[in-house]
Design an enzyme around this catalytic site. Structure first.
Site, mmCIF file in Angstrom:
data_model
loop_
_atom_site.group_PDB
_atom_site.id
_atom_site.type_symbol
_atom_site.label_atom_id
_atom_site.label_comp_id
_atom_site.label_asym_id
_atom_site.label_seq_id
_atom_site.Cartn_x
_atom_site.Cartn_y
_atom_site.Cartn_z
ATOM 1 N N ALA A 277 0.616 -1.229 -0.033
ATOM 2 C CA ALA A 277 -0.150 0.235 0.095
ATOM 3 C C ALA A 277 0.855 1.325 -0.007
ATOM 4 C CB ALA A 277 -0.984 -0.009 1.164
ATOM 5 N N CYS B 76 -10.159 4.724 8.381
ATOM 6 C CA CYS B 76 -9.869 4.450 7.099
ATOM 7 C C CYS B 76 -9.004 3.149 7.053
ATOM 8 C CB CYS B 76 -8.843 5.746 6.933
ATOM 9 S SG CYS B 76 -8.132 5.586 5.151
ATOM 10 N N CYS C 194 -5.698 13.502 5.985
ATOM 11 C CA CYS C 194 -5.267 13.616 4.627
ATOM 12 C C CYS C 194 -6.424 14.446 3.869
ATOM 13 C CB CYS C 194 -5.354 12.358 3.920
ATOM 14 S SG CYS C 194 -7.027 11.330 3.787
ATOM 15 N N LEU D 47 -4.114 4.522 -3.306
ATOM 16 C CA LEU D 47 -5.314 4.582 -3.316
ATOM 17 C C LEU D 47 -5.894 6.258 -3.509
ATOM 18 C CD1 LEU D 47 -6.667 2.633 -0.301
ATOM 19 C CD2 LEU D 47 -6.563 1.856 -2.716
ATOM 20 N N SER E 100 6.048 4.202 3.196
ATOM 21 C CA SER E 100 5.598 2.977 2.258
ATOM 22 C C SER E 100 6.416 3.067 1.097
ATOM 23 C CB SER E 100 4.232 3.313 1.619
ATOM 24 O OG SER E 100 4.180 4.669 1.276
#
Length: 380
Positions: free
Chosen positions: A26, A120, A217, A52, A33
């Site tokens: 991800a 989330c 975010c 995403l 990441s």
């Protein structure tokens, strides 16, 4: 005696070569990441990067030309290109709005102080994205979270990160045992963020010095009120600031502008002692204030418990644990009393100030780094 030809476990815990192990990473476009993806690619794993698209800054902020997460997606894609593995962008905007943003707005209007990052992880990343990883026939999914997955006598356990300053266990308490079986957290053992950035330099990643994102975010400038005002215009309705006996002390311009424990900006002067926000009553459009001692709480009602202990949650009348009632607070001694499989009461050994509905209460083993799960604080 027959020879055991079982290959040794690779670094992700599978008895096969890295090249035969597919892992979906991800990728947010940040350094954490990106390092996970680069590290696994260099080790020879069959890496697939997935980013995403969760929100549109322009829609959230009602601004023309606001960035719609494009920079982060671009950064993730460049890492994949540089390291030579495929990268996909999935549009989860509708899922994210339904599962995270709407509840965030509604719970704020309900006088709670929500933590959307937990929802989330729970409802999008570790649910829909995890299912996508399985559809891609991946053996596991890896993320850049600072938390540790360790194998115990009864299977995978969740443990706090080695670096207490980076630990993200508060935001991952709702990870289920089934999800934990499939997830991997390659950064959890690192001693510091500097170590992560050093790895980014080693792999030649262009995001090595990219600053950390500290905001939610979809609230990139930290102004919750403006986002909620756009989503729920009634949130800005004016009302009264009252004391605990209901005496009107001042006016306010919307309960969304206040949080439990707030002292500054109340517009109340000339009093013998400072007053704090002790409760929000959206139905009456009231901000209730009182002296600091009214913020102190020892009994905390919990719902939606996710339990990660070895024994069933209800197998004992009480558990002696450490709990964290805010992400910024250290764990504190408590007694956890199950009321059902998913509800509980937590008794804090020392009263905490500013315990707020909508925040998480996370359970820790007081004698180790293990996380026993957690639940959501509610009014009771």
């Amino acid at each position: 005696m027959p020879l055991d030809h079982t290959p040794p476990l690779n670094s992700l815990g599978f008895a096969k070569a890295p090249a035969d192990t597919r892992v979906v990473v991800a990728m947010s476009g940040g350094v954490d990441s990106s390092v996970v993806a680069a590290m696994l690619a260099e080790e020879g794993y069959d890496v697939v990067g997935v980013t995403l698209q969760l929100y549109d800054h322009g829609a959230a902020l009602a601004k023309k030309g606001a960035c719609c997460a494009g920079i982060d997606i671009h950064d993730a894609r460049r890492v994949a290109e540089d390291m030579g593995f495929p990268h996909y962008v999935l549009d989860y905007e509708n899922v994210f709005k339904d599962a995270v943003i709407d509840e965030f707005a509604d719970s704020y209007l309900g006088g709670a102080t929500p933590v959307p990052c937990i929802r989330c992880n729970e409802r999008v990343k570790f649910k829909d994205l995890l299912e996508t990883a399985k559809d891609l026939e991946a053996d596991c999914m890896a993320t850049g979270h600072y938390i540790q997955r360790m194998m115990g006598e009864n299977g995978a356990e969740l443990h706090a990160a080695a670096d207490a300053n980076r630990d993200q266990s508060y935001f991952l308490f709702s990870t289920t045992p089934e999800q934990l079986d499939y997830l991997r957290f390659p950064l959890g053992h690192l001693p510091s963020k500097d170590a992560t950035r050093a790895l980014a330099e080693k792999y030649g990643l262009r995001v090595a010095n990219k600053p950390d994102s500290m905001d939610i975010c979809f609230v990139p400038d930290g102004d919750y009120a403006s986002v909620i005002r756009k989503l729920r215009p009634e949130a800005a309705d004016p009302g009264n600031i009252v004391d605990h006996e209901g005496t009107v002390l001042a006016k306010h311009d919307g309960v969304i502008n206040y949080t439990i424990g707030q002292r500054r900006g109340l517009g109340i002067g000339g009093l013998a002692e400072p007053l704090y926000v002790v409760r929000l009553d959206p139905d009456r459009k009231e901000v209730v204030v009182g002296p600091k001692h009214m913020l102190a709480t020892r009994t905390v009602p919990i719902k939606e418990v996710n339990w990660l202990g070895d024994e069933p949650f209800n197998s004992r009348s009480e558990w002696h644990v450490s709990v964290r009632v805010r992400s910024t607070r250290p764990p504190t001694d408590a007694i956890l009393r199950p009321l059902s499989e998913t509800t509980a009461e937590v008794e804090l050994m020392v009263a905490e100030e500013g315990v707020s509905p909508g925040q998480a209460c996370v359970f820790y083993d007081p004698d180790s780094s293990r996380i026993f799960g957690g639940g959501w604080i509610h009014r009771g």
